[in-house]
Design an enzyme around this catalytic site. Sequence first.
Site, PDB file in Angstrom:
ATOM      1  N   VAL A  44       0.876  -1.169   0.000  1.00  0.00           N
ATOM      2  CA  VAL A  44       0.000   0.000   0.000  1.00  0.00           C
ATOM      3  C   VAL A  44       0.913   1.218   0.000  1.00  0.00           C
ATOM      4  CG1 VAL A  44      -2.023  -1.072   1.074  1.00  0.00           C
ATOM      5  CG2 VAL A  44      -0.240  -0.089   2.524  1.00  0.00           C
ATOM      6  N   SER A  45       0.372   2.346  -0.420  1.00  0.00           N
ATOM      7  CA  SER A  45       1.205   3.532  -0.623  1.00  0.00           C
ATOM      8  C   SER A  45       1.545   4.302   0.645  1.00  0.00           C
ATOM      9  CB  SER A  45       0.519   4.477  -1.613  1.00  0.00           C
ATOM     10  OG  SER A  45       0.351   3.820  -2.843  1.00  0.00           O
ATOM     11  N   THR A  46       0.721   4.190   1.675  1.00  0.00           N
ATOM     12  CA  THR A  46       0.968   4.959   2.901  1.00  0.00           C
ATOM     13  C   THR A  46       0.775   4.082   4.130  1.00  0.00           C
ATOM     14  OG1 THR A  46      -1.328   5.692   3.208  1.00  0.00           O
ATOM     15  CG2 THR A  46       0.068   7.066   1.780  1.00  0.00           C
ATOM     16  N   GLN A  49      -2.863   3.277   5.155  1.00  0.00           N
ATOM     17  CA  GLN A  49      -3.661   2.315   4.399  1.00  0.00           C
ATOM     18  C   GLN A  49      -3.516   0.911   4.985  1.00  0.00           C
ATOM     19  OE1 GLN A  49      -1.989   3.433   0.518  1.00  0.00           O
ATOM     20  NE2 GLN A  49      -4.087   3.910  -0.121  1.00  0.00           N
TER      21      GLN A  49
END
Length: 121
Positions: A44-46, A49
């Site tokens: 996931v990007s962050t 998340q």
Amino acid sequence: MSVKVYFFEILHYNICIEKCIEKITKIQKTKKEIFMTTYAYARVSTVEQNLDRQIDSFLEYGVAKKNIICDKCSGKDFERKNYEKLMKKLKKGDLLIIKSIDRLGRNYQAIIDEWKKIIYQ
């Protein structure tokens, strides 16, 4: 390296997990392939998340929890701590499963280059 890489979701075509599992199982039976170790990669990007849906899919497929490698960082490049560790672990005959192509990275050409590196080196 000759690692098999399968995506549960191919480009813009959503394939349900049951169909993917069925297809991978059929490939294993018809080619009589026995994979050394099955790994899964989730990203996931962050940090805010959640990885749960990806992880649940891999567990449903039968990937051992210890072989599910996760990163919580941008997909702008492949300089990710756990991804780099995974690449060092992969051996000829291993199977790598990724939930969807965009979980591998953000840039399509970089994803293709990385995929080639994984399966051919």
